[in-house]
Design a protein around this motif. Structure first.
Motif, PDB file in Angstrom:
ATOM      1  N   GLU A 168     -15.235  -9.421   1.130  1.00 30.59           N
ATOM      2  CA  GLU A 168     -14.245  -9.928   0.179  1.00 30.59           C
ATOM      3  C   GLU A 168     -12.934  -9.147   0.222  1.00 30.59           C
ATOM      4  O   GLU A 168     -12.921  -7.944   0.465  1.00 30.59           O
ATOM      5  N   ALA A 169     -11.843  -9.870  -0.030  1.00 27.52           N
ATOM      6  CA  ALA A 169     -10.525  -9.296  -0.323  1.00 27.52           C
ATOM      7  C   ALA A 169     -10.008  -8.374   0.776  1.00 27.52           C
ATOM      8  O   ALA A 169      -9.355  -7.370   0.490  1.00 27.52           O
ATOM      9  N   SER A 170     -10.261  -8.722   2.036  1.00 28.57           N
ATOM     10  CA  SER A 170      -9.755  -7.874   3.121  1.00 28.57           C
ATOM     11  C   SER A 170      -8.235  -7.921   3.200  1.00 28.57           C
ATOM     12  O   SER A 170      -7.592  -6.926   3.545  1.00 28.57           O
ATOM     13  N   GLY A 171      -7.639  -9.078   2.883  1.00 26.78           N
ATOM     14  CA  GLY A 171      -6.185  -9.175   2.890  1.00 26.78           C
ATOM     15  C   GLY A 171      -5.552  -8.290   1.844  1.00 26.78           C
ATOM     16  O   GLY A 171      -4.522  -7.650   2.082  1.00 26.78           O
ATOM     17  N   ALA A 172      -6.149  -8.236   0.665  1.00 30.43           N
ATOM     18  CA  ALA A 172      -5.623  -7.381  -0.401  1.00 30.43           C
ATOM     19  C   ALA A 172      -5.690  -5.914   0.006  1.00 30.43           C
ATOM     20  O   ALA A 172      -4.761  -5.139  -0.232  1.00 30.43           O
ATOM     21  N   TRP A 173      -6.802  -5.524   0.649  1.00 35.92           N
ATOM     22  CA  TRP A 173      -6.947  -4.125   1.069  1.00 35.92           C
ATOM     23  C   TRP A 173      -5.905  -3.780   2.127  1.00 35.92           C
ATOM     24  O   TRP A 173      -5.303  -2.705   2.100  1.00 35.92           O
ATOM     25  N   TYR A 174      -5.693  -4.710   3.056  1.00 41.58           N
ATOM     26  CA  TYR A 174      -4.669  -4.488   4.085  1.00 41.58           C
ATOM     27  C   TYR A 174      -3.287  -4.342   3.462  1.00 41.58           C
ATOM     28  O   TYR A 174      -2.540  -3.409   3.782  1.00 41.58           O
ATOM     29  N   GLN A 175      -2.924  -5.259   2.576  1.00 44.48           N
ATOM     30  CA  GLN A 175      -1.594  -5.212   1.972  1.00 44.48           C
ATOM     31  C   GLN A 175      -1.355  -3.913   1.208  1.00 44.48           C
ATOM     32  O   GLN A 175      -0.292  -3.297   1.324  1.00 44.48           O
ATOM     33  N   ASP A 176      -2.355  -3.498   0.424  1.00 40.82           N
ATOM     34  CA  ASP A 176      -2.171  -2.367  -0.484  1.00 40.82           C
ATOM     35  C   ASP A 176      -2.383  -1.013   0.184  1.00 40.82           C
ATOM     36  O   ASP A 176      -1.777  -0.020  -0.244  1.00 40.82           O
ATOM     37  N   ASN A 177      -3.233  -0.963   1.225  1.00 46.20           N
ATOM     38  CA  ASN A 177      -3.631   0.329   1.778  1.00 46.20           C
ATOM     39  C   ASN A 177      -3.193   0.576   3.212  1.00 46.20           C
ATOM     40  O   ASN A 177      -3.360   1.683   3.718  1.00 46.20           O
ATOM     41  N   VAL A 178      -2.641  -0.458   3.855  1.00 46.86           N
ATOM     42  CA  VAL A 178      -2.192  -0.287   5.237  1.00 46.86           C
ATOM     43  C   VAL A 178      -0.699  -0.626   5.368  1.00 46.86           C
ATOM     44  O   VAL A 178       0.119   0.244   5.652  1.00 46.86           O
ATOM     45  N   GLU A 179      -0.350  -1.888   5.120  1.00 46.19           N
ATOM     46  CA  GLU A 179       1.051  -2.293   5.308  1.00 46.19           C
ATOM     47  C   GLU A 179       1.992  -1.625   4.308  1.00 46.19           C
ATOM     48  O   GLU A 179       3.040  -1.095   4.689  1.00 46.19           O
ATOM     49  N   TYR A 180       1.635  -1.663   3.041  1.00 39.58           N
ATOM     50  CA  TYR A 180       2.504  -1.113   1.997  1.00 39.58           C
ATOM     51  C   TYR A 180       2.770   0.384   2.191  1.00 39.58           C
ATOM     52  O   TYR A 180       3.927   0.818   2.182  1.00 39.58           O
TER      53      TYR A 180
END
Length: 646
Positions: free
Chosen positions: A366-378
């Motif tokens: 679940e929520a892999s996109g949210a983790w990427y946005q908040d913890n990698v890209e941002y």
């Protein structure tokens, strides 16, 4: 002391103004942001429509996030040819509450721009416009032999950033990002060489429309995508700027398999006439020549100055190739660049969905996109544009593995991410999975480390253009993105598909990198001496519940076996060697699963049917040139090479 005090005040103000990006709503945006629409002049006099979203009530100068796109930026509040718009309270673009919401929550200046020739931007649009400005980028104004100022998408970025720095409240640092075609323009932002651009993230960037991405795979025409998407995107006959795009020339509710079956590319091209400029040019350049080489921005990625984070999806139906190609070329041509990679089991743009968790019946947490946005890209952009947090790991990957919905239900993806220092992982070693004369795979090299047995023998199938192998077991009026991880059981029942299945695995097999097929094949036919054909190879994960999940698959035209710019026929009845790479993947074959490989001659209508009669320009083949051929795969000399992490 003044600098320290200012720095502390900056952090306090930003923290007080920021909030969780997920909570941004229309009322909050209206209270905290203004929208300004302007026409920014480029060096050749062409003006580009630009929507500038600026934070209100912020006492510190913040970074800029720039996104350039050929797609609509509605709602438009100014009319074609008008002077700059004033501050307006129109409804804001949807991206503010999705893929850039973390930056909006931090008070960044957000700038969206239509590239030249699209919507309200002036000038002429050209698909994947070649780089003209040279290695200097946009820093130097150049003229052609006729005295005309040279402008391209890189100089347009340079001129836009110059305007932004002079006309907005910013801290002098610019970030650029974009997905798909906007990802292409993000790559061109790197090539603009503007010193204020400190961080860029090309995401699933259109990179090479011949070798991979939307239009071709290894030179094989992506029929459905090119015909449907191209029927509007390939148009270049706009008469004047307009808030409305050019309509698609092709619309059909009929099942695409039945619509395209039995129709030659020559006949399909006649439908467009001369109204689809880029399609016509594609038909004139069937091989890898200067037309395609000049449109590959990755060839120019030397001396890259900004930090770069390339993002891609392993199950991206549109632009799986471009992300890994861009990363590979920067690593090769600019080894000193601070380079990052983020990848996961996503469909096209799935990393921007905070709820994405599956493709077809394959589930990935679940929520892999949210983790990427908040913890990698941002953190990446904050590190280089603000200097306020640590950068992420150089390579962040969410692999695919167990894919049953019952096993993945409720499992968050945050603990499943892997970090590497480089891609592919340095401990990945190629191991052969050899095709056997029966329906099995010799997996001894990856299971026990033993050299596969040398076996003689072969298997054959008939590839018939009148009944090509479908790319997916559905009826649909458009290409379904789920095919990238779809169940391949339907193909096992076809006589024109060779299926090879390995033993049940007792241990995990971790594959990370490019999949390579190397083999020997023979074409035979009663219709002529010079033949042609496609080889489609698929790597499949057979789950204990019977689901045969496609892990990776691709096509290779045999005409290009010795070079994509040097097509040559296959002699009737003669074996030829063929080897090709498939885009990267990171996948765990779990205990209790099996590896499977399928080989077939068509993948329709995802890929246009090869006429199988050798024609110098295969796009000129007439209906009578489409002939069945018998394809024989020599087992002992054909294998799939897997990058196994030891």
């Amino acid at each position: 002391m003044r600098r320290i005090a200012a720095f502390i005040l900056s952090i306090l103000c930003t923290a007080a103004w920021s909030q969780n990006g997920q909570n941004l709503g229309k009322d909050w945006l209206s209270e905290h942001y203004t929208k300004r629409e302007v026409m920014i002049p480029m060096r050749d006099g062409v003006r580009l429509y630009t929507a500038v979203y600026e934070p209100s009530g912020v006492s510190v100068k913040t970074p800029v996030m720039l996104i350039r796109t050929p797609y609509s930026l509605k709602p438009y509040g100014i009319t074609p040819g008008s002077p700059d718009g004033e501050n307006v309270r129109l409804p804001y673009g949807t991206g503010l509450g999705s893929d850039v919401m973390n930056y909006v929550a931090d008070g960044y200046v957000i700038v969206y721009q239509n590239v030249r020739g699209r919507y309200l931007s002036e000038g002429d649009f050209e698909n994947i416009r070649p780089l003209l400005c040279g290695e200097e980028g946009g820093a130097v104004v150049k003229k052609d032999a006729g005295g005309n100022v040279i402008a391209d998408d890189a100089t347009d970025v340079y001129d836009t950033v110059e305007w932004i720095l002079a006309n907005t409240e910013n801290n002098g640092n610019v970030g650029v990002k974009g997905v798909s075609y906007p990802g292409f323009y993000a790559t061109l932002a790197i090539l603009s060489r503007h010193p204020a651009i400190k961080a860029v993230s090309p995401q699933a960037p259109v990179t090479d429309w011949f070798m991979g991405d939307d239009a071709h795979h290894n030179g094989a025409l992506c029929l459905t995508d090119s015909y449907r998407f191209g029927s509007s995107m390939y148009r270049e006959d706009r008469k004047c700027p307009s808030p409305k795009g050019l309509p698609a020339l092709f619309k059909s509710e009929e099942d695409i398999y039945e619509y395209f079956r039995g129709r030659s590319i020559k006949d399909l091209s006649a439908f467009f006439g001369d109204s689809l400029a880029f399609w016509s040019r594609m038909m004139e350049h069937p091989d890898y020549d200067e037309f395609w080489i000049s449109r590959d921005p990755s060839l120019h990625l030397s001396g890259v100055r900004p930090a770069v984070m390339v993002t891609g999806g392993f199950y991206d139906a549109e632009d799986c190739y471009g992300a890994f190609r861009t990363y590979e070329m920067i690593r090769k041509l600019s080894p000193e660049t601070e380079l990052y990679l983020a990848a996961g089991p996503w469909y096209h743009g799935g990393w921007n969905s905070r709820t994405a968790d599956h493709i077809a019946d394959a589930w990935f947490g679940e929520a892999s996109g949210a983790w990427y946005q908040d913890n990698v890209e941002y953190p990446f952009f904050r590190h280089y544009l603000e200097g306020t947090c640590d950068a992420p790991a150089r390579v962040n990957v969410l692999p695919s593995g167990e894919t049953c919905p019952e096993l993945m239900d409720g499992i968050p993806s945050d603990g499943m991410w892997k970090t590497y220092s480089e891609w592919p992982p340095e401990n990945a070693v190629y191991r052969a999975v050899r095709l056997t004369p029966d329906e099995s795979l010799d997996c001894s090299e990856i299971i026990s480390g033993q050299e596969p047995r040398r076996m003689k023998g072969s298997r054959s199938y008939v590839s018939d253009p009148s009944c090509p192998v479908p790319y997916m077991d559905i009826r649909s009026s458009s290409r379904d993105r789920n095919y990238m991880a779809a169940d391949q059981s339907f193909a096992c029942d076809r006589e024109d598909v060779l299926s090879y299945c390995g033993p049940v695995l007792a241990d995990t097999v971790h594959v990370a990198g490019k999949i390579v097929f190397s083999g020997e094949v023979c074409l035979s036919s009663a219709y002529g001496r010079e033949l042609d054909g496609d080889i489609v190879v698929k790597l499949i994960d057979v789950r204990p519940d019977g689901y045969r999940m496609l892990v990776r698959g691709d096509v290779m035209p045999l005409r290009y076996r010795n070079g994509f710019g040097s097509p040559e026929p296959v002699r009737n009845g003669k074996y030829v060697s063929v080897s090709f790479e498939m885009p990267e993947v990171d996948h765990y074959f779990m205990p209790g699963h099996c590896l499977m490989v399928q080989v077939q001659g068509s993948w329709f209508p995802l890929i246009a049917m090869n006429p199988q009669t050798y024609i110098t320009n295969q796009h000129e083949a007439s209906s009578g040139d489409y002939r069945p051929v018998t394809v024989t795969v020599r087992a002992g000399r054909s294998s799939v090479l897997l990058p196994v992490c030891e």
